[in-house]
Design a protein around this motif. Structure first.
Motif, short mmCIF file in Angstrom:
data_model
loop_
_atom_site.label_atom_id
_atom_site.label_comp_id
_atom_site.label_asym_id
_atom_site.label_seq_id
_atom_site.Cartn_x
_atom_site.Cartn_y
_atom_site.Cartn_z
N HIS A 31 -24.51 90.76 20.03
CA HIS A 31 -23.26 91.27 19.46
C HIS A 31 -23.38 92.79 19.33
N ALA A 32 -22.30 93.50 19.70
CA ALA A 32 -22.31 94.97 19.62
C ALA A 32 -20.92 95.48 19.30
N TYR B 66 -25.68 97.30 15.42
CA TYR B 66 -24.69 97.84 14.49
C TYR B 66 -24.80 99.36 14.43
N TYR B 67 -23.64 100.00 14.19
CA TYR B 67 -23.61 101.41 13.82
C TYR B 67 -23.26 101.45 12.35
N GLY B 68 -24.19 101.92 11.52
CA GLY B 68 -23.94 101.86 10.09
C GLY B 68 -24.96 102.64 9.31
N GLY C 37 -30.19 90.45 3.25
CA GLY C 37 -30.66 89.17 3.72
C GLY C 37 -31.06 89.13 5.19
N LEU C 38 -31.00 90.27 5.88
CA LEU C 38 -31.32 90.33 7.29
C LEU C 38 -32.42 91.36 7.55
N VAL C 39 -33.07 91.24 8.69
CA VAL C 39 -34.06 92.22 9.12
C VAL C 39 -33.34 93.28 9.94
N ALA C 40 -33.51 94.54 9.60
CA ALA C 40 -32.84 95.64 10.29
C ALA C 40 -33.85 96.71 10.69
N LEU D 126 -30.82 97.50 14.92
CA LEU D 126 -31.02 96.17 15.49
C LEU D 126 -31.17 95.20 14.32
N VAL D 127 -30.35 94.17 14.28
CA VAL D 127 -30.28 93.30 13.10
C VAL D 127 -30.38 91.84 13.54
#
Length: 308
Positions: free
Chosen positions: A108-109, A155-157, A163-166, A284-285
């Motif tokens: 997803h992007a 993601y761009y953020g 709760g996620l690995v980023a 990257l998530v």
């Protein structure tokens, strides 16, 4: 599957595997009805399977609220372990040990990153991993990894992904861009004060919870420039850039996404190399796992090389 067996202990036996699979579907959807539809069962059958699983385990997996299911702390832990175990199983079912990395890889992007940066580079990845089938999904919204079959999100953020690995993967910098014709018509070259006479092009969804003019406001504060009220708004950065290239106004250009247009002369930097570090970056998530599937790790390694 070892961690799953250790977690479930004696509660896991051959009669419970169907119940466990039903739990995995219900946990992804947080709905017995939607899980039943996926499994070609009745909601009552799914509910009874999970009740038997809970009885065998000795603890609750769901809080059953009016018109809502919610995972308990134990249920959330078991669900994440089960997801990892299923990934391990998919990896183990590759045709032969040491064979090419293959299977489906769902990414997803954001639309702008996909169109301007990722897709033009994908040929290099497919040459390296011809047995992988890449499924690219785009959208401005976040991914629900529980209910969507997505392996990795780009993601761009600003790095907030509870709760996620980023992993902060690629930095960005920003500067105003426009066409040469627009710059000449409005006397913009090296004269930022002339922006007051211009139309600004806004990406209203620059990052989660961003104000509609967040990028322009950030740049203007750093440069001490007054901005006009006249603007056009889009929900994608690449549409802002396309409008700028079509002489509609001045956009905030993200270097990673506009450098080819700058190199070709389609766009220019009216105020020179006025780049600023962007307030956001690319991440990257993915959900937490003991180890990433080989297909996901291969894509991440390739992305790191491209970013470098």
């Amino acid at each position: 599957m070892g961690k799953l067996s250790r977690e479930l202990g004696s509660g896991l036996n051959s009669s419970q595997f169907a119940n466990l699979y039903s739990f995995q579907a219900a946990a992804r959807h947080l709905s017995f009805a939607r899980a039943a539809q996926e499994l070609c069962l009745t909601p009552s059958a799914v509910s009874h399977r999970i009740a038997r699983l809970e009885q065998g385990l000795g603890f609750r997996l769901f809080q059953r609220l009016p018109r809502q299911l919610r995972l308990t702390e134990e249920g959330e832990r078991i669900f994440l372990i089960l997801q990892g175990a299923l990934d391990e199983l998919r990896e183990a079912l590759q045709p032969t040990p040491g064979s090419e990395i293959g299977g489906r890889l769902a990414i997803h992007a954001p639309p702008s990153l996909a169109a301007c940066w990722l897709v033009p580079r994908l040929a290099g990845f497919t040459v390296r991993h011809p047995a992988l089938t890449l499924d690219l999904r785009v959208g401005n919204g976040g991914v629900d990894f529980r209910t969507q079959s997505i392996d990795l999100a780009l993601y761009y953020g600003q790095g907030e992904f509870p709760g996620l690995v980023a992993e902060r993967w690629m930095d960005e910098r920003i500067a105003p861009v426009c066409s040469r014709r627009y710059a000449q018509q409005h006397g913009l070259l090296q004269r930022a004060e002339q922006l007051r006479q211009c139309t600004l092009l806004h990406d209203t969804l620059a990052w989660d919870n961003a104000a509609f003019d967040a990028e322009w406001a950030y740049w203007a504060r750093q440069r001490g420039v007054e901005l006009p009220d006249h603007h056009l708004s889009f929900d994608r950065s690449d549409l802002c850039v396309l409008a700028a290239a079509s002489h509609a106004g001045v956009a905030i250009g993200r270097y990673r996404l506009v450098r080819e247009r700058l190199a070709s002369g389609e766009l220019l930097l009216p105020f020179g190399e006025a780049w600023l570090p962007a307030p956001s970056a690319y991440y990257l998530v993915h959900p937490a796992r003991d180890s990433l599937p080989g297909r996901v790790q291969a894509f991440i390694d390739w992305l790191r090389e491209c970013a470098a």
